[in-house]
Design an enzyme around this catalytic site. Structure first.
Site: not given
Ligand code: PMP
Length: 315
Positions: A160
């Site tokens: 991320k």
């Molecule tokens: N995909 C992307 C590209 C994201 O930025 C996010 C947000 N963090 C998610 C999926 C969802 O992840 P999460 O459920 O861990 O927030």
């Protein structure tokens, strides 16, 4: 200037006024988006007058995995970042739903840019009030993007990293110009990956289907949570597998999910109406359960939450 929604930011160990939270324009963070981060939510429970951070441990684990793949040595531990987040939210005095982003970044060093072991690193946390978006109740219209999702072979979505969001930016801007509320990106094999900042589920014949974590998606904490809740609480079968583009068009229901997007129903994709064109019944059920859990109203899942205002000291 956008309206200021928070008074303070946490930067490298200190809570500082928003205006004073500055890092160098010569940092790798500013120049190349060299950082890893988390988007975490905290939910306000008005009855208990408490704010609950949702699944901090999972976010900390993913943050440090992202850092490890980037070979970024964090100057702060997970418990230190949790305490910092709590201190920051308290300093801002939020008594509403909150979204906060702990960020680990590479600092200055043009000549050292590709030597992570010798780069300075730092951390900051931004916390903002974030109520449910209207789409959470109304649903949104999505379109398949002409931009492909970044790939594990070049720019791994499992990490991320701030720079990954250039891909999301291209797709989101294009979707907006085309009159959609959100994009859906295919991966470089032409299979469905995810949205710009959220994962995707479709429902077909009562089965919840979501692209597998090897489909060039972020390993979403919300996605993993919902896979478990569908199976354990709603008795709904889940398939984590490749999804074809045209499966989107014949889905009975669809929704995107993420810490920021929460559970947002998708009512049409590429102008194909899904179901009756309103948020679907299974989407509604999982939404209701998810928000109850996030707000601390389901005792069985209280261990997923960390209270902000009356916590035991962390670490
Ligand atoms: N995909 C992307 C590209 C994201 O930025 C996010 C947000 N963090 C998610 C999926 C969802 O992840 P999460 O459920 O861990 O927030």
């Amino acid at each position: 200037m956008p309206k200021k929604e928070a008074d303070y930011i946490w930067l490298d160990g200190r809570i500082v006024p928003w205006e004073e939270a500055k890092i160098s324009v010569a940092s790798e963070c500013a120049l190349r988006g060299a950082n890893v981060f988390e988007g975490v939510r905290a939910y306000w429970n008005a009855d208990e007058e408490e704010l609950y951070v949702f699944k901090w441990e999972e976010h900390a684990r993913r943050l440090f995995r992202s850092a490890a793949i980037m070979r970024l040595a964090s100057p702060f531990s997970g418990p230190e970042l949790l305490q910092a987040s709590i201190d920051l939210i308290r300093a801002n005095g939020f008594r509403v739903n909150v979204h906060f982003r702990p960020v680990l970044y590479f600092g200055e060093g043009e000549d050292l840019a590709w030597e992570p072991g010798r780069m300075t690193t730092g951390a900051f946390i931004i916390a903002l009030p974030r109520p449910h978006r209207p789409g959470v109740s109304q649903g949104i219209r999505a379109g398949v993007s002409t931009w492909r999702r970044i790939s594990d072979t070049s720019m791994p979505p499992r990490v991320k990293a701030g720079a990954n969001y250039h891909n999301s930016r291209f797709a989101s801007v294009e979707a907006g110009l085309a009159g959609y509320d959100a994009p859906i990106l295919l991966n470089d094999r032409g299979k469905v990956a995810e949205s710009s900042g959220a994962c995707l589920f479709i429902v077909r014949d009562g089965v919840a289907i979501t692209p597998a974590t090897t489909e060039d998606i972020l390993e979403s904490i919300t996605r993993a949570t919902l896979v478990g809740l569908f199976r354990d609480e709603l008795g709904v079968a889940v398939q984590e597998r490749e999804v074809d583009r045209t499966e989107l068009y014949v889905a009975d229901e669809a929704f995107v999910c993420g810490s920021g997007w929460e559970i947002t129903p998708v009512v049409s994709i590429d102008h194909y109406q899904l179901g009756d064109g309103r948020p679907g019944p299974l989407t509604r059920r999982i939404q209701q359960l998810y928000f109850s859990i996030c707000e601390g109203r389901v005792p069985k899942y209280r261990h997923w939450l960390t209270p902000v205002y009356q916590p035991a000291r962390v670490g």
